[in-house]
Write a protein that holds these residues in place. Structure first.
Motif, PDB file in Angstrom:
ATOM      1  N   TRP A  36      -8.768   6.320  19.542  1.00 43.09           N
ATOM      2  CA  TRP A  36      -8.864   5.492  18.347  1.00 43.09           C
ATOM      3  C   TRP A  36      -8.350   6.259  17.134  1.00 43.09           C
ATOM      4  CZ3 TRP A  36     -10.515   0.477  18.671  1.00 43.09           C
ATOM      5  CH2 TRP A  36     -11.138   0.111  19.868  1.00 43.09           C
ATOM      6  N   ARG A  38      -7.733   5.405  12.720  1.00 48.83           N
ATOM      7  CA  ARG A  38      -8.123   4.466  11.678  1.00 48.83           C
ATOM      8  C   ARG A  38      -7.273   4.669  10.440  1.00 48.83           C
ATOM      9  NH1 ARG A  38     -14.149   6.910  10.120  1.00 48.83           N
ATOM     10  NH2 ARG A  38     -13.418   8.807   9.030  1.00 48.83           N
ATOM     11  N   ARG A  45      -2.856   6.813   8.359  1.00 51.10           N
ATOM     12  CA  ARG A  45      -3.599   6.644   9.602  1.00 51.10           C
ATOM     13  C   ARG A  45      -4.056   8.020  10.099  1.00 51.10           C
ATOM     14  NH1 ARG A  45      -1.218   2.608  14.096  1.00 51.10           N
ATOM     15  NH2 ARG A  45      -1.111   1.381  12.150  1.00 51.10           N
ATOM     16  N   VAL A  92      -9.288  -0.021   9.031  1.00 49.53           N
ATOM     17  CA  VAL A  92      -8.817  -0.735  10.219  1.00 49.53           C
ATOM     18  C   VAL A  92      -8.734   0.286  11.343  1.00 49.53           C
ATOM     19  CG1 VAL A  92      -6.969  -2.076  11.247  1.00 49.53           C
ATOM     20  CG2 VAL A  92      -7.542  -2.398   8.824  1.00 49.53           C
ATOM     21  N   TYR A  93      -9.366  -0.022  12.442  1.00 55.14           N
ATOM     22  CA  TYR A  93      -9.403   0.883  13.594  1.00 55.14           C
ATOM     23  C   TYR A  93      -8.399   0.407  14.643  1.00 55.14           C
ATOM     24  CZ  TYR A  93     -13.426   3.347  11.767  1.00 55.14           C
ATOM     25  OH  TYR A  93     -14.260   4.116  10.982  1.00 55.14           O
ATOM     26  N   TYR A  94      -7.564   1.331  15.102  1.00 49.82           N
ATOM     27  CA  TYR A  94      -6.502   1.022  16.050  1.00 49.82           C
ATOM     28  C   TYR A  94      -6.743   1.731  17.373  1.00 49.82           C
ATOM     29  CZ  TYR A  94      -3.895  -0.625  11.975  1.00 49.82           C
ATOM     30  OH  TYR A  94      -3.488  -1.288  10.844  1.00 49.82           O
ATOM     31  N   TRP A 106       0.059   0.976  20.589  1.00 47.65           N
ATOM     32  CA  TRP A 106      -0.992   0.703  19.606  1.00 47.65           C
ATOM     33  C   TRP A 106      -1.484  -0.734  19.724  1.00 47.65           C
ATOM     34  CZ3 TRP A 106      -2.660   4.699  16.551  1.00 47.65           C
ATOM     35  CH2 TRP A 106      -1.831   5.820  16.472  1.00 47.65           C
ATOM     36  N   GLY A 109      -5.280  -3.673  15.763  1.00 41.95           N
ATOM     37  CA  GLY A 109      -6.263  -3.201  14.787  1.00 41.95           C
ATOM     38  C   GLY A 109      -7.450  -4.139  14.652  1.00 41.95           C
ATOM     39  N   GLN A 111     -10.931  -4.626  11.996  1.00 44.88           N
ATOM     40  CA  GLN A 111     -11.457  -4.206  10.701  1.00 44.88           C
ATOM     41  C   GLN A 111     -12.931  -3.820  10.795  1.00 44.88           C
ATOM     42  OE1 GLN A 111      -9.830  -4.297   7.263  1.00 44.88           O
ATOM     43  NE2 GLN A 111     -11.578  -2.907   7.140  1.00 44.88           N
TER      44      GLN A 111
END
Length: 116
Positions: A36, A38, A45, A92-94, A106, A109, A111
């Motif tokens: 992960w 973010r 990022r 936002v977490y990817y 990826w 995302g 939130q």
């Protein structure tokens, strides 16, 4: 190519918990590292946590002791358990994977907002 779908982002109060999940599909046999990242507004990022196919995990200093990454190789999923959330965790977490050829994929995302 690997496709990633995240879920679990939400609005939570400081001190609360959230669990993010990511499911991989496509060329899953090539996956090596899952993890992960973010991105907060106005910031670059950044890595949150990653875990290898052998189960070795690394965390950003800012989340050590609060976040736990886990991986289910059979189901091709990676999960991020986030406890003791702080407003600075808002981002936002990817979901992220790196395959055996060092190609990165990826997710779209999800939130996370930490606010009272």
């Amino acid at each position: 190519q690997v496709q990633l779908v995240e879920s679990g982002g939400d609005l939570v109060q400081p001190g609360g918990s959230l669990r993010l999940s990511c499911a991989a599909s496509g060329s899953i046999f090539r996956i090596n590292v899952m993890g992960w990242y973010r991105q907060a507004p106005g910031k670059e990022r950044e890595l949150v946590a990653v875990i290898t196919s052998a189960g070795s995990a690394n965390y950003a200093d800012a989340v050590k002791g609060r976040f736990t990454i886990s991986r289910n190789t059979a189901k091709n999923t990676v999960t991020l358990q986030m406890n003791s959330l702080k407003p600075e965790d808002t981002a936002v977490y990817y979901c992220y994977v790196r395959d055996m050829s060092y190609d990165d994929s990826w997710g779209q995302g999800t939130q996370v907002i930490v606010s009272s």
